[in-house]
Design an enzyme around this catalytic site. Sequence first.
Site, PDB file in Angstrom:
ATOM      1  N   ALA A 233       2.264  -7.950  -1.718  1.00  0.00           N
ATOM      2  CA  ALA A 233       2.108  -6.534  -2.084  1.00  0.00           C
ATOM      3  C   ALA A 233       0.765  -6.014  -1.579  1.00  0.00           C
ATOM      4  O   ALA A 233       0.663  -5.534  -0.455  1.00  0.00           O
ATOM      5  CB  ALA A 233       2.249  -6.370  -3.589  1.00  0.00           C
ATOM      6  N   ARG A 234      -0.288  -6.145  -2.388  1.00  0.00           N
ATOM      7  CA  ARG A 234      -1.631  -5.720  -1.997  1.00  0.00           C
ATOM      8  C   ARG A 234      -2.636  -6.657  -2.660  1.00  0.00           C
ATOM      9  O   ARG A 234      -2.483  -7.016  -3.829  1.00  0.00           O
ATOM     10  CB  ARG A 234      -1.915  -4.273  -2.422  1.00  0.00           C
ATOM     11  CG  ARG A 234      -1.055  -3.222  -1.719  1.00  0.00           C
ATOM     12  CD  ARG A 234      -1.343  -3.119  -0.237  1.00  0.00           C
ATOM     13  NE  ARG A 234      -0.497  -2.129   0.437  1.00  0.00           N
ATOM     14  CZ  ARG A 234       0.651  -2.394   1.034  1.00  0.00           C
ATOM     15  NH1 ARG A 234       1.142  -3.628   1.009  1.00  0.00           N
ATOM     16  NH2 ARG A 234       1.336  -1.440   1.634  1.00  0.00           N
ATOM     17  N   ASP A 258       0.234 -12.743   2.006  1.00  0.00           N
ATOM     18  CA  ASP A 258       0.452 -11.930   3.203  1.00  0.00           C
ATOM     19  C   ASP A 258      -0.538 -10.771   3.260  1.00  0.00           C
ATOM     20  O   ASP A 258      -0.550 -10.020   4.228  1.00  0.00           O
ATOM     21  CB  ASP A 258       1.888 -11.389   3.205  1.00  0.00           C
ATOM     22  CG  ASP A 258       2.262 -10.694   4.505  1.00  0.00           C
ATOM     23  OD1 ASP A 258       2.043 -11.287   5.581  1.00  0.00           O
ATOM     24  OD2 ASP A 258       2.777  -9.551   4.449  1.00  0.00           O
ATOM     25  N   GLU A 263      -8.622  -6.460   6.182  1.00  0.00           N
ATOM     26  CA  GLU A 263      -7.656  -6.723   7.245  1.00  0.00           C
ATOM     27  C   GLU A 263      -8.002  -5.878   8.466  1.00  0.00           C
ATOM     28  O   GLU A 263      -8.528  -4.775   8.308  1.00  0.00           O
ATOM     29  CB  GLU A 263      -6.241  -6.392   6.774  1.00  0.00           C
ATOM     30  CG  GLU A 263      -5.761  -7.235   5.601  1.00  0.00           C
ATOM     31  CD  GLU A 263      -4.345  -6.846   5.152  1.00  0.00           C
ATOM     32  OE1 GLU A 263      -3.703  -6.021   5.838  1.00  0.00           O
ATOM     33  OE2 GLU A 263      -3.893  -7.365   4.127  1.00  0.00           O
ATOM     34  N   HIS A 283      -0.066 -10.201   7.161  1.00  0.00           N
ATOM     35  CA  HIS A 283       0.471  -8.940   6.637  1.00  0.00           C
ATOM     36  C   HIS A 283       1.658  -8.462   7.471  1.00  0.00           C
ATOM     37  O   HIS A 283       1.630  -7.379   8.079  1.00  0.00           O
ATOM     38  CB  HIS A 283      -0.603  -7.851   6.585  1.00  0.00           C
ATOM     39  CG  HIS A 283      -0.258  -6.768   5.588  1.00  0.00           C
ATOM     40  ND1 HIS A 283      -1.207  -5.936   5.037  1.00  0.00           N
ATOM     41  CD2 HIS A 283       0.933  -6.388   5.039  1.00  0.00           C
ATOM     42  CE1 HIS A 283      -0.618  -5.085   4.206  1.00  0.00           C
ATOM     43  NE2 HIS A 283       0.684  -5.347   4.200  1.00  0.00           N
ATOM     44  N   ILE A 284       2.692  -9.256   7.474  1.00  0.00           N
ATOM     45  CA  ILE A 284       3.893  -8.951   8.252  1.00  0.00           C
ATOM     46  C   ILE A 284       5.083  -8.614   7.356  1.00  0.00           C
ATOM     47  O   ILE A 284       6.219  -8.595   7.812  1.00  0.00           O
ATOM     48  CB  ILE A 284       4.251 -10.116   9.196  1.00  0.00           C
ATOM     49  CG1 ILE A 284       4.391 -11.432   8.417  1.00  0.00           C
ATOM     50  CG2 ILE A 284       3.226 -10.245  10.310  1.00  0.00           C
ATOM     51  CD1 ILE A 284       4.896 -12.601   9.258  1.00  0.00           C
TER      52      ILE A 284
END
Length: 317
Positions: A233-234, A258, A263, A283-284
């Site tokens: 998520a975050r 992820d 980033e 982060h995909i």
Amino acid sequence: MPLVVIPDDYQRATKQIQALHQNSDFDVVCLGALDRDAKAEEYLSKADALILIRERTLIDEKFLAKTPNLKLISQTGRVAYNIDLALCKQRGIAVVEGTGSPVSAAELTWLLIQSAIRRFAPSVAMMKKGHWQTEFGDTVAGKTLGIVGYGKIGQRVAKYAQAFDMKVQVWGSDRAKNQARQEGLMVPDSRAAFFQTSDVITLHQRLVKETAGGITFSDLTNMKPSALLVNTARSGLIEAGALEKALDLGTPGFAALDVFDIEPIWDSNHPLLKRNNVLCSPHIGYVTKSSYDLYFASAFENIERYFSGDESHVINK
């Protein structure tokens, strides 16, 4: 002809999205990471509109100083913390938001869960080095999956888990817990019990003021030493520094991530990448062809509407 710029397209993937390049009334340019693309300042200074890839690009005073001609920001998916809506309104910049799909993120979540529990990635890596059966993973069947937040992504992940014979329990808002109960899922009596009894916990809340830092060090240290925490998520949902400290203590014993505080990660020596008890992906969660096709078709349609004179979808009037 309006110039539409897509910043922070790390893969230049939007060059292949047909919906962005079929209207000859618009010139569409994609940029790589803004801190690395030599043409970034030139194109930003001329941009009439931006299409933002989720929350990759922070729209603040510093950024807007580079975009004197900007009239419109079209967000892929829902607008979030990355855009200062009040500042955009003050500058006369309209903001619109699009639609998306939970499928890609839910599928990646499930991939990380199974990969982490089965110790798949290190098994493959060691095999490439000439080693055989170095890891001893496990199955998910019979284990308990805890889902924090029960929106569209969380609901899909719950279905995947049930198909693999996992027990599913939910924690989050009253709405989330009530819906979970109505669908026959478990809702523990307390927050502590949720963290104590889950073999895997996966986070699926939006990052807003009410949820920022909501997963605390105390929550994490309530998890089993054998448990896995998954976050697609975050990163801001977790209290700053709490996950690293908890992993050092061994509760939870493993994490699959992820999303990260900063980033993109260019440094191969990043501390999280060096941990044997953390599986990282770049982060995909939403970065798939089908997801991009949907996100960018919606975002570009919003641009066409705006420049045709229809401002009914502007959210910061």
